[in-house]
Enzyme design. Sequence first.
Site, short mmCIF file in Angstrom:
data_model
loop_
_atom_site.label_atom_id
_atom_site.label_comp_id
_atom_site.label_asym_id
_atom_site.label_seq_id
_atom_site.Cartn_x
_atom_site.Cartn_y
_atom_site.Cartn_z
N CYS A 15 7.12 -36.39 12.48
CA CYS A 15 5.75 -35.91 12.43
C CYS A 15 5.20 -35.84 13.85
CB CYS A 15 4.87 -36.80 11.56
SG CYS A 15 4.47 -38.39 12.29
N CYS A 18 4.76 -39.09 15.78
CA CYS A 18 5.99 -39.54 16.46
C CYS A 18 6.11 -38.84 17.82
CB CYS A 18 7.21 -39.21 15.61
SG CYS A 18 7.26 -39.98 13.99
N CYS A 410 -5.70 -43.45 9.32
CA CYS A 410 -4.51 -43.03 10.07
C CYS A 410 -4.51 -41.51 10.24
CB CYS A 410 -3.25 -43.47 9.34
SG CYS A 410 -1.77 -42.75 10.04
N CYS A 412 -2.14 -39.34 10.80
CA CYS A 412 -0.86 -38.62 10.63
C CYS A 412 -1.06 -37.25 10.00
CB CYS A 412 0.10 -39.46 9.80
SG CYS A 412 0.96 -40.73 10.74
N ASP A 454 3.76 2.23 22.84
CA ASP A 454 4.48 3.22 23.63
C ASP A 454 5.05 4.25 22.65
OD1 ASP A 454 5.79 4.41 25.85
OD2 ASP A 454 7.63 3.37 25.31
N THR A 456 8.18 6.66 23.29
CA THR A 456 9.64 6.80 23.28
C THR A 456 10.32 5.45 23.07
OG1 THR A 456 9.43 8.65 24.80
CG2 THR A 456 11.62 7.68 24.55
N ASP A 651 8.97 -0.92 24.95
CA ASP A 651 10.37 -1.32 25.08
C ASP A 651 10.95 -1.06 26.46
OD1 ASP A 651 10.54 1.47 25.04
OD2 ASP A 651 12.51 1.43 24.07
#
Length: 756
Positions: A15, A18, A410, A412, A454, A456, A651
């Site tokens: 968790c 931790c 707590c 958690c 874009d 192309t 791309d």
Amino acid sequence: MLATKTRYRIEGMDCASCALKIETAVRRLDGVADVSVAVAAGTMTVTHDGADLVLVEKRVAGLGYGIFALPATTKAATGAPAAPAYAHDHAHAHGPGCGHDHDHSHEGNDHKRHDHHAAAVVAAPSSANDHAHLAGDGPWWTSGKARLALVCGAALAAAYGLGHFYPVLDPWIFIAALSLGLIPIARRAVMAGLAGTPFSIETLMTIAAIGAVIIGASEEAAAVVFLFLVGELLEGVAAGRARNSIRALTALVPKTARLIANGGTREVPAESLTIGDVILVRPGERIPADGAVLEGAGSVNEAPVTGESVPVAKQAGDAVFAGTVNGEAALTLRATTAPSDNTIARVVRLVEEAQESKAPTERFIDRFARWYTPLVVVVAALVAVVPPLAFGAGWDEWIYKGLALLLIGCPCALVISTPAAIAAGLAVGARRGLLIKGGAVLEALCTINAVAFDKTGTLTEGKPVVTDIVTFAGDEAGLLAWAAALESGSTHPLANAILAAAEARGLAIPPVREAAALGGEGVSGTVDGAVLFLGSPKAAGARAGLDAEQEATIRALNAAGKTVAVLLADGRAQGLIALRDEPRADARAGLDALKSAGIRTLMLTGDNERTARAIGADLGIEVRAGLMPADKQRIIGELQREGLKVAKVGDGINDAPALAAANVGIAMGGGTDVALETADAAVLHGRVGDVAAMIALSQATMRNIHQNITLALGLKAVFLVTTLIGLTGLWPAILADTGATVLVTANALRLLGRKA
């Protein structure tokens, strides 16, 4: 000075609390510049300059977690020769009460990392088998946590039995039973306190249990300790499910491959393959490496990797992915990537790195928890002492309520509410080829209300295809065969499109003599005794007059954004061929999905106005054409100044400035390394519709986070009130904590079931 990064696997970390303890403990060590812990991946990255890494391991092991370093090498930013980073292969003696399994091998290799900061790191070769030693391997009931919970439960049951026969010994019997579980918890609390986390859940649990014994509630204290251990076990099971969602990807790659070498075929480990190796894949087998088809033709089921429901036809020259399933024909492939860098390994590596990047909401919750827990301790202490001192109330009653508040308070469930959902969201995206580089990006995607594409290679396929064949004399097959003959020696994209069209029709391409390329005009040659020319309408018109009808046809095709090539034979026009870079098959549907979600779409392209407008009209998208890279970046800025949150999808190298300037930059699959490196996210499989899916996933994840926070705080508020008015006590208090943690984690894991 050069900073070095060392990565570790952490076992037993289930968790965010931790992770916070580990991060705090390691960050306090001399020479440690930064610590990044990913609960879902089970990893920790330490950025350091001369830190004692043995002490790092001892500190983490002292907190009750297993740890082993992943081999890597580091290099100076100046390009100095690489030096081996700290690595080892040994077992740790973690002392009694750790509650975790530590009988593990320290083999495994780290992933190559993209480093965007001052530190530089080059990971050693790795593979999917890095994931073979993650915490949580094997059935949950074989884990150290399960054994500890079982022993404690058996001791509690025995205490109830003995107490029935020896009631006078009841308190001592239950104290003995609870000590089996409390001693390991208390030890971890002490170690966490010494390491800088005095208000851990173990500390609250220890105080509550000891306090309950002091006021004579030893039976209830023993039950609470047992329930706490069961809650920790359930957290571990839930965390294991989240890790398995990513590890399942690595299982797609087969362990062996059929290597063709020295005139024969032999079976070798898939990890041993190198770039250039030739592999045989039989029908029905999984492909062991990314590669290109050398021989054979058939279909490949890419659903395990891309989610594509229809098998994809493959022939010589086509690319294939590791982990996909070969169909009905044997294929001979040439490996194009190392095992450590195949499609699946890259996705797993980048998702793990992304899980170490915290979202703004997660950082806020972490900061809130640092103040919240001490505040809970103060409030619990006031509840325990103020009523007896100020109003004469009973000490036992109000101390009991104060101890219950410690458990209710707590953090958690609250702390895990955000990272659990984000880890699940990143995992779901990875399974669909939606690579999101961190929680901050996942959260930012939720706010996007404009997407700039874009053209192309993003909205279009990135390569021209033959769209029209118009004959003035003869038939289409003859016209295309003659054009293909002239282009047979060319590698120009338009030539490739004509050759592909001829091949698709199964045409026999006649031989050409006296072939010549005429710069800026076209190509010429002699075919079947006829002198041919294939070129632009302008060049063709200069060689042979085109009538008004032919010129009108050319203008209509040009208006549709198509490139036209005219074929002449012996000085007379025989016909024309039109070509265009066509939109992706799902482009219109993908854009419509964004529009239906209220998101503005526009095209930013360097292509000419005519072609861009034609494609834009087909797709129904706003168009800005004739742009340089700086223009695209400028337009992104203008949209942002209008108050829009902009995602840029591209791309190519020319998209990199705009990708970096956008609120979220998204690279399309098959894009350049520069685009992928600059972008915050990537659509690995090139589907325009995946952009809408990525935004929808972000929105679902943020809804899940808000549900988790409401659930965590709501349960605490309810039990706070019921405890103060005397309706609930220690048992419900621990159930409010562990139950809320399990509910929040289970709610986050619902995201793993998303199909889109």
